[in-house]
Write a protein that holds these residues in place. Sequence first.
Motif, mmCIF file in Angstrom:
data_model
loop_
_atom_site.group_PDB
_atom_site.id
_atom_site.type_symbol
_atom_site.label_atom_id
_atom_site.label_comp_id
_atom_site.label_asym_id
_atom_site.label_seq_id
_atom_site.Cartn_x
_atom_site.Cartn_y
_atom_site.Cartn_z
ATOM 1 N N ALA A 35 12.449 -3.403 -0.865
ATOM 2 C CA ALA A 35 12.363 -4.774 -1.356
ATOM 3 C C ALA A 35 11.118 -4.990 -2.210
ATOM 4 O O ALA A 35 11.191 -5.565 -3.311
ATOM 5 C CB ALA A 35 12.374 -5.744 -0.176
ATOM 6 N N MET A 36 9.971 -4.513 -1.734
ATOM 7 C CA MET A 36 8.719 -4.757 -2.450
ATOM 8 C C MET A 36 8.596 -3.915 -3.719
ATOM 9 O O MET A 36 7.740 -4.199 -4.565
ATOM 10 C CB MET A 36 7.525 -4.491 -1.534
ATOM 11 C CG MET A 36 7.314 -5.559 -0.464
ATOM 12 S SD MET A 36 7.161 -7.240 -1.130
ATOM 13 C CE MET A 36 5.723 -7.087 -2.184
ATOM 14 N N SER A 37 9.416 -2.889 -3.863
ATOM 15 C CA SER A 37 9.365 -2.093 -5.095
ATOM 16 C C SER A 37 10.011 -2.822 -6.271
ATOM 17 O O SER A 37 9.775 -2.453 -7.428
ATOM 18 C CB SER A 37 10.057 -0.741 -4.881
ATOM 19 O OG SER A 37 11.457 -0.908 -4.715
ATOM 20 N N LEU A 38 10.803 -3.863 -6.006
ATOM 21 C CA LEU A 38 11.526 -4.564 -7.073
ATOM 22 C C LEU A 38 11.213 -6.054 -7.161
ATOM 23 O O LEU A 38 11.148 -6.605 -8.252
ATOM 24 C CB LEU A 38 13.038 -4.377 -6.890
ATOM 25 C CG LEU A 38 13.562 -2.950 -7.056
ATOM 26 C CD1 LEU A 38 15.043 -2.884 -6.680
ATOM 27 C CD2 LEU A 38 13.361 -2.464 -8.484
ATOM 28 N N LEU A 39 11.033 -6.708 -6.027
ATOM 29 C CA LEU A 39 10.876 -8.165 -6.036
ATOM 30 C C LEU A 39 9.728 -8.661 -6.919
ATOM 31 O O LEU A 39 9.879 -9.670 -7.625
ATOM 32 C CB LEU A 39 10.704 -8.689 -4.609
ATOM 33 C CG LEU A 39 11.944 -8.617 -3.701
ATOM 34 C CD1 LEU A 39 11.622 -9.208 -2.330
ATOM 35 C CD2 LEU A 39 13.120 -9.348 -4.325
ATOM 36 N N PRO A 40 8.539 -8.006 -6.919
ATOM 37 C CA PRO A 40 7.442 -8.536 -7.737
ATOM 38 C C PRO A 40 7.696 -8.510 -9.240
ATOM 39 O O PRO A 40 6.903 -9.075 -9.999
ATOM 40 C CB PRO A 40 6.264 -7.614 -7.372
ATOM 41 C CG PRO A 40 6.584 -7.112 -6.010
ATOM 42 C CD PRO A 40 8.069 -6.924 -6.026
ATOM 43 N N VAL A 107 0.165 -3.411 -4.470
ATOM 44 C CA VAL A 107 1.525 -3.115 -4.000
ATOM 45 C C VAL A 107 2.034 -1.824 -4.618
ATOM 46 O O VAL A 107 2.580 -0.951 -3.929
ATOM 47 C CB VAL A 107 2.478 -4.282 -4.327
ATOM 48 C CG1 VAL A 107 3.925 -3.889 -4.048
ATOM 49 C CG2 VAL A 107 2.122 -5.514 -3.510
ATOM 50 N N GLY A 108 1.858 -1.676 -5.925
ATOM 51 C CA GLY A 108 2.345 -0.478 -6.607
ATOM 52 C C GLY A 108 1.699 0.790 -6.078
ATOM 53 O O GLY A 108 2.377 1.785 -5.796
ATOM 54 N N VAL A 246 8.372 6.113 -8.282
ATOM 55 C CA VAL A 246 8.406 5.792 -9.707
ATOM 56 C C VAL A 246 8.180 4.301 -9.924
ATOM 57 O O VAL A 246 7.377 3.888 -10.777
ATOM 58 C CB VAL A 246 9.748 6.229 -10.328
ATOM 59 C CG1 VAL A 246 9.854 5.735 -11.774
ATOM 60 C CG2 VAL A 246 9.888 7.741 -10.281
ATOM 61 N N ALA A 247 8.884 3.477 -9.142
ATOM 62 C CA ALA A 247 8.732 2.023 -9.280
ATOM 63 C C ALA A 247 7.305 1.583 -8.982
ATOM 64 O O ALA A 247 6.755 0.710 -9.662
ATOM 65 C CB ALA A 247 9.715 1.310 -8.352
ATOM 66 N N PHE A 252 2.136 -0.435 -10.864
ATOM 67 C CA PHE A 252 0.677 -0.325 -10.918
ATOM 68 C C PHE A 252 0.184 -0.248 -12.359
ATOM 69 O O PHE A 252 -0.756 -0.949 -12.748
ATOM 70 C CB PHE A 252 0.212 0.901 -10.145
ATOM 71 C CG PHE A 252 -1.263 1.192 -10.277
ATOM 72 C CD1 PHE A 252 -2.178 0.524 -9.478
ATOM 73 C CD2 PHE A 252 -1.728 2.098 -11.222
ATOM 74 C CE1 PHE A 252 -3.541 0.764 -9.604
ATOM 75 C CE2 PHE A 252 -3.086 2.333 -11.365
ATOM 76 C CZ PHE A 252 -3.995 1.673 -10.551
ATOM 77 N N LEU A 253 0.818 0.613 -13.164
ATOM 78 C CA LEU A 253 0.358 0.812 -14.541
ATOM 79 C C LEU A 253 0.553 -0.449 -15.388
ATOM 80 O O LEU A 253 -0.326 -0.799 -16.183
ATOM 81 C CB LEU A 253 1.108 1.993 -15.171
ATOM 82 C CG LEU A 253 0.756 3.364 -14.616
ATOM 83 C CD1 LEU A 253 1.623 4.439 -15.249
ATOM 84 C CD2 LEU A 253 -0.723 3.687 -14.820
ATOM 85 N N LYS A 254 1.689 -1.126 -15.211
ATOM 86 C CA LYS A 254 1.922 -2.344 -15.989
ATOM 87 C C LYS A 254 0.881 -3.410 -15.653
ATOM 88 O O LYS A 254 0.355 -4.071 -16.546
ATOM 89 C CB LYS A 254 3.330 -2.888 -15.705
ATOM 90 C CG LYS A 254 4.452 -2.077 -16.344
ATOM 91 C CD LYS A 254 5.802 -2.734 -16.112
ATOM 92 C CE LYS A 254 5.912 -4.039 -16.874
ATOM 93 N NZ LYS A 254 7.265 -4.636 -16.749
ATOM 94 N N ALA A 255 0.574 -3.545 -14.361
ATOM 95 C CA ALA A 255 -0.427 -4.542 -13.957
ATOM 96 C C ALA A 255 -1.810 -4.134 -14.433
ATOM 97 O O ALA A 255 -2.604 -4.973 -14.878
ATOM 98 C CB ALA A 255 -0.404 -4.706 -12.442
#
Length: 261
Positions: A35-40, A107-108, A246-247, A252-255
């Motif tokens: 869930a936390m790999s996609l919801l944020p 999170v990432g 991967v997610a 992490f990288l996008k943030a």
Amino acid sequence: MPPTPSPEALVLTGAVLFLAGLLQGASGFGYGIAAMSLLPYFIHPKIAVVYVGVLAPLVSGHLLLSLRRHVSWRRILLVYGAYLAIGLPLGLWIFGAADARILKQIVGASLAAGCAALWLATGSKTYALPRWLGLPTGALSGLLSGVAGVGGPPVVVYMWLQDITKEEASGTLQAYFTLGNLTKLAGFCALAAVHWKGYELVTLKNCLTALVFWPGLAIGCWLGLRLFHKIDAEKIRRTAYALVIVAGVVMFLKAALAAHP
């Protein structure tokens, strides 16, 4: 990202939680990390942690009912004590202090590192682990649970590496998750009730909204359980861990790049 989820985001949230339940039922673990790999990506990360936190006791409590005879309480006393006294308070403090961008990085990173550890521990040898390892395990679990809603991997690895039966490991994990999830939820509510800074999104409305997703999540768990004996659970776990790694890295990288353009 607006604090209030749009109707489209809520539909996507329901779909993600259904898939997380499917993974949980099919493999016995993975609701929180899936869930936390996609919801944020489409709702505020703090709301995502609230949704996952409100529903988590229902998921683990339901599984605990069928596994209660296999629970070894002595194996989780030290782990839960460290979770409660050390890790969770620190995690809840960081959750309140961090903004959305920092929280996504946490999170990432937590997802990627946790799933990498789970990947390595899957199918590995078992050992007679010293009891004191429960202390850092519980502290790390509480920290990750409070700040990112993904406190499972440290304890799962700790249990999987022990020389105990699969049933005892599963039952004891569900007991720990149920205790930990209820404690975290109580902490969230208490800090929100006193208007602690950073807990503005931990509202009654968001908690009740999370319960709307329970039927879909429960159906996902039920379907996953139906598939449990027809599929290779270990392959499902490894595939899920790889996707979450991967997610997590992407999140992490996008943030991080958004923080430092």
